[in-house]
Motif scaffolding. Structure first.
Motif, mmCIF file in Angstrom:
data_model
loop_
_atom_site.group_PDB
_atom_site.id
_atom_site.type_symbol
_atom_site.label_atom_id
_atom_site.label_comp_id
_atom_site.label_asym_id
_atom_site.label_seq_id
_atom_site.Cartn_x
_atom_site.Cartn_y
_atom_site.Cartn_z
ATOM 1 N N THR A 1 -25.066 9.711 20.633
ATOM 2 C CA THR A 1 -24.523 10.536 21.168
ATOM 3 C C THR A 1 -23.299 10.251 21.890
ATOM 4 O O THR A 1 -22.361 10.926 22.112
ATOM 5 C CB THR A 1 -25.799 11.395 22.104
ATOM 6 N N GLU A 2 -23.581 9.406 22.765
ATOM 7 C CA GLU A 2 -22.271 8.730 23.485
ATOM 8 C C GLU A 2 -21.039 8.538 22.930
ATOM 9 O O GLU A 2 -19.802 8.809 23.196
ATOM 10 C CB GLU A 2 -22.753 7.807 24.461
ATOM 11 N N GLU A 3 -21.455 7.767 21.571
ATOM 12 C CA GLU A 3 -20.250 7.492 20.650
ATOM 13 C C GLU A 3 -19.647 8.886 20.067
ATOM 14 O O GLU A 3 -18.542 8.710 19.862
ATOM 15 C CB GLU A 3 -20.706 6.497 19.426
ATOM 16 N N ALA A 4 -20.341 9.829 19.627
ATOM 17 C CA ALA A 4 -19.835 10.978 19.259
ATOM 18 C C ALA A 4 -19.254 11.680 20.213
ATOM 19 O O ALA A 4 -18.334 12.352 19.915
ATOM 20 C CB ALA A 4 -21.235 11.600 18.747
ATOM 21 N N ARG A 5 -19.535 11.309 21.528
ATOM 22 C CA ARG A 5 -18.803 12.144 22.605
ATOM 23 C C ARG A 5 -17.340 11.786 22.536
ATOM 24 O O ARG A 5 -16.330 12.843 22.851
ATOM 25 C CB ARG A 5 -19.426 12.101 23.982
ATOM 26 N N ASP A 6 -17.117 10.448 22.530
ATOM 27 C CA ASP A 6 -15.889 10.044 22.334
ATOM 28 C C ASP A 6 -15.075 10.741 21.061
ATOM 29 O O ASP A 6 -13.974 11.022 21.252
ATOM 30 C CB ASP A 6 -15.632 8.488 22.313
ATOM 31 N N ARG A 7 -15.614 10.725 20.062
ATOM 32 C CA ARG A 7 -15.138 11.231 18.846
ATOM 33 C C ARG A 7 -14.863 12.806 18.948
ATOM 34 O O ARG A 7 -13.706 13.384 18.504
ATOM 35 C CB ARG A 7 -16.211 11.181 17.521
ATOM 36 N N CYS A 8 -15.514 13.486 19.805
ATOM 37 C CA CYS A 8 -15.290 15.028 20.270
ATOM 38 C C CYS A 8 -14.564 15.176 21.355
ATOM 39 O O CYS A 8 -14.683 16.302 22.102
ATOM 40 C CB CYS A 8 -16.767 15.495 20.349
ATOM 41 N N ALA A 9 -13.537 14.289 21.746
ATOM 42 C CA ALA A 9 -12.667 14.337 22.780
ATOM 43 C C ALA A 9 -13.404 14.737 24.264
ATOM 44 O O ALA A 9 -12.654 15.588 24.883
ATOM 45 C CB ALA A 9 -11.615 15.490 22.369
ATOM 46 N N GLY A 10 -14.776 13.900 24.529
ATOM 47 C CA GLY A 10 -15.463 14.339 25.546
ATOM 48 C C GLY A 10 -16.314 15.559 25.668
ATOM 49 O O GLY A 10 -17.050 15.749 26.427
ATOM 50 N N VAL B 1 -24.720 18.316 12.643
ATOM 51 C CA VAL B 1 -24.116 17.712 13.769
ATOM 52 C C VAL B 1 -22.649 17.977 14.025
ATOM 53 O O VAL B 1 -21.765 17.791 12.991
ATOM 54 C CB VAL B 1 -24.170 16.315 13.747
ATOM 55 N N ALA B 2 -22.298 18.858 15.122
ATOM 56 C CA ALA B 2 -20.966 19.277 15.051
ATOM 57 C C ALA B 2 -20.380 19.123 16.564
ATOM 58 O O ALA B 2 -21.270 18.735 17.476
ATOM 59 C CB ALA B 2 -20.741 20.578 14.976
ATOM 60 N N CYS B 3 -19.145 18.824 16.838
ATOM 61 C CA CYS B 3 -18.623 19.234 18.243
ATOM 62 C C CYS B 3 -18.747 20.358 18.482
ATOM 63 O O CYS B 3 -18.400 21.274 17.991
ATOM 64 C CB CYS B 3 -17.332 18.250 18.036
ATOM 65 N N LEU B 4 -18.910 20.786 20.117
ATOM 66 C CA LEU B 4 -18.494 21.691 20.679
ATOM 67 C C LEU B 4 -17.043 22.284 20.809
ATOM 68 O O LEU B 4 -16.628 23.190 21.236
ATOM 69 C CB LEU B 4 -19.140 21.947 22.033
ATOM 70 N N ALA B 5 -16.208 21.052 20.571
ATOM 71 C CA ALA B 5 -14.822 21.488 20.648
ATOM 72 C C ALA B 5 -14.084 20.645 19.684
ATOM 73 O O ALA B 5 -14.426 19.298 19.424
ATOM 74 C CB ALA B 5 -13.955 21.169 22.167
ATOM 75 N N TYR B 6 -13.085 21.293 18.957
ATOM 76 C CA TYR B 6 -12.028 20.455 17.984
ATOM 77 C C TYR B 6 -10.645 20.751 18.056
ATOM 78 O O TYR B 6 -10.468 21.725 19.148
ATOM 79 C CB TYR B 6 -12.254 20.927 16.741
ATOM 80 N N ASP B 7 -9.762 19.968 17.870
ATOM 81 C CA ASP B 7 -8.171 20.190 18.214
ATOM 82 C C ASP B 7 -7.629 20.971 17.250
ATOM 83 O O ASP B 7 -6.244 21.096 17.272
ATOM 84 C CB ASP B 7 -7.698 18.924 18.479
ATOM 85 N N ASP B 8 -8.355 21.511 16.115
ATOM 86 C CA ASP B 8 -7.687 22.215 15.164
ATOM 87 C C ASP B 8 -8.120 23.559 15.018
ATOM 88 O O ASP B 8 -9.585 23.753 14.695
ATOM 89 C CB ASP B 8 -7.727 21.494 13.997
ATOM 90 N N ALA B 9 -7.665 24.673 15.237
ATOM 91 C CA ALA B 9 -8.235 25.836 15.142
ATOM 92 C C ALA B 9 -8.650 26.299 13.883
ATOM 93 O O ALA B 9 -9.561 26.867 13.642
ATOM 94 C CB ALA B 9 -7.093 27.103 15.750
ATOM 95 N N GLU B 10 -8.034 25.901 12.826
ATOM 96 C CA GLU B 10 -8.384 26.236 11.233
ATOM 97 C C GLU B 10 -9.565 25.704 11.058
ATOM 98 O O GLU B 10 -10.613 26.252 10.238
ATOM 99 C CB GLU B 10 -7.263 25.880 10.415
ATOM 100 N N GLU B 11 -9.929 24.565 11.654
ATOM 101 C CA GLU B 11 -11.184 23.568 11.222
ATOM 102 C C GLU B 11 -12.176 24.469 11.973
ATOM 103 O O GLU B 11 -13.393 24.447 11.332
ATOM 104 C CB GLU B 11 -10.891 22.064 11.898
ATOM 105 N N VAL B 12 -12.039 24.787 13.260
ATOM 106 C CA VAL B 12 -12.998 25.390 13.884
ATOM 107 C C VAL B 12 -13.318 26.889 13.162
ATOM 108 O O VAL B 12 -14.644 27.088 13.114
ATOM 109 C CB VAL B 12 -12.479 25.722 15.591
ATOM 110 N N ASP B 13 -12.289 27.460 12.751
ATOM 111 C CA ASP B 13 -12.653 28.810 12.468
ATOM 112 C C ASP B 13 -13.619 28.541 10.832
ATOM 113 O O ASP B 13 -14.446 29.318 10.561
ATOM 114 C CB ASP B 13 -11.445 29.556 11.804
ATOM 115 N N LEU B 14 -13.148 27.556 10.282
ATOM 116 C CA LEU B 14 -13.939 27.406 8.829
ATOM 117 C C LEU B 14 -15.243 26.945 9.165
ATOM 118 O O LEU B 14 -16.466 27.214 8.559
ATOM 119 C CB LEU B 14 -13.046 26.392 7.939
#
Length: 370
Positions: free
Chosen positions: A110-119, A313-326
């Protein structure tokens, strides 16, 4: 009772071919008459996302991808069923948008994934609940086989080594058991199916299973297979074999009835669903994390306790709007009533309770662009 699952595997292969053709840019796609049903209001988005992980939900994922892409022409969703451990690793490394896993992300991961999810927080979203079938291939046993938790544990721990052992005979007084050697088949890869199966043995079999739950098989195997399909193929290929597979991979194999209290219960969507309905939130979950704890040791009537819940398993935030929408559109379809019923018809999975699906939808709604 003799459970059979051949229809699911056959249809799954056809669905996979269609999805691969569509996903690779070919002209072929799932024929409209074969596409799974979708909600009247489906959030279509364009672009491409990829996931990887659980082979247990491979066939369900084929159904969901086929249904979503048939309705949403500009969307491409790829999924690589490399196993739960591989999927979690690829998610943590940022190689995929989401991971499929039969064992929820926790602890250091989970902690490693938090880094991947930009915090942002990585979350486990229940998507697929299915029986794990204890499958066997034994010449001379052509009717339903009953196995208590202690007997299953003894067979897989290599303490019970012949099919006419007194422990198996006690579970099956009406069967004429052969003296064939027992050949247990386990997973060769790190596996959420293995983790759930060993959690069941640890909870239900007592001292007969002297190992902790683990995604890696805890002892030197007699025979091992890669993925659920590898285990199923190994069991099919010899006499005296016994293995454990997510039920949609069981094919034409026989599946044992598992001892629960004073009865023996066959794997079915309804019997597995009763365990899921009684599941509780995992202790220590962060906000929005929906990982569940199952009561593998239940003795409730008409309940099949050897069950896995597969998560996305997903992030609560991503840096790409198209990725989030899909991603959010696709996940909303996965946990819709139509998506759950389509997967159940194909794989024998339980339909997640509405309360669980509502919780997932609420989390999907807060996934955002960082």
């Amino acid at each position: 009772m003799r459970p059979r699952f051949g229809r699911s595997r056959a249809l799954g292969g056809a669905a996979l071919t269609s999805v691969l053709l569509a996903g690779c840019g070919g002209d072929a796609a799932v024929p409209p008459e074969d596409a799974p049903p979708v909600p009247d209001e489906l959030a279509c988005s364009e672009g491409t996302i990829s996931g990887a992980g659980s082979s247990a939900q491979e066939l369900a994922m084929q159904v969901w991808i086929a249904g979503y892409q048939q309705e949403c022409d500009d969307a491409t969703i790829n999924y690589d069923p490399i196993g739960s451990g591989g999927g979690r690793s690829q998610f943590i490394d940022g190689a995929v948008t989401f991971a499929g896993t039969d064992a929820a992300l926790h602890g250091e991961e989970t902690e490693e994934a938090r880094d991947r999810c930009a915090g942002a927080t990585p979350v486990n979203l229940p998507a697929f609940a299915v029986p794990i079938a204890v499958v066997y291939h034994v010449d001379g046993i052509d009717t339903g086989l009953n196995l208590s938790p202690e007997t299953i544990a003894g067979m897989f721990n290599q303490d019970i080594t012949a099919w006419d052992d007194p422990a198996i005979a006690a579970d099956n007084p009406d069967l004429d058991l052969p003296d064939t050697a027992i050949q247990p088949v386990s997973r060769s890869d790190e596996s959420g199916t293995t983790e759930n199966f060993t959690e069941y043995l640890h909870a239900a079999a007592g001292e007969a299973w002297p190992h902790d739950a683990s995604g890696q098989w805890p002892i030197e195997p007699v025979e091992a297979g890669q993925g659920n399909s590898g285990v199923a193929s190994a069991v099919e290929g010899g006499d005296g074999m016994i293995g454990y597979v997510e039920v949609s991979h069981a094919g034409e194999l026989d599946a044992a009835n598992v001892g629960v209290g004073d009865a023996f219960v066959a794997p079915s969507p309804e019997a597995a669903g009763r365990v899921v309905a009684e599941a509780t939130p995992r202790e220590g979950n962060e906000e929005h994390d929906l990982a569940l704890d199952l009561d593998y040791g239940t003795t409730a009537a008409d309940t099949y306790p050897v069950v896995l819940i597969a998560y996305e398993v997903a992030c609560l935030a991503y840096d790409d709007a198209e990725e989030v929408d899909l991603l959010t559109g696709f996940l909303s379809y996965v946990v819709s009533e139509e998506g759950q019923r389509a997967a159940s018809a194909e794989t024998g999975s339980a339909i997640l309770p509405e309360s669980v699906r509502a919780d997932v939808r609420a989390v999907v709604d807060v996934i955002t662009v960082d």
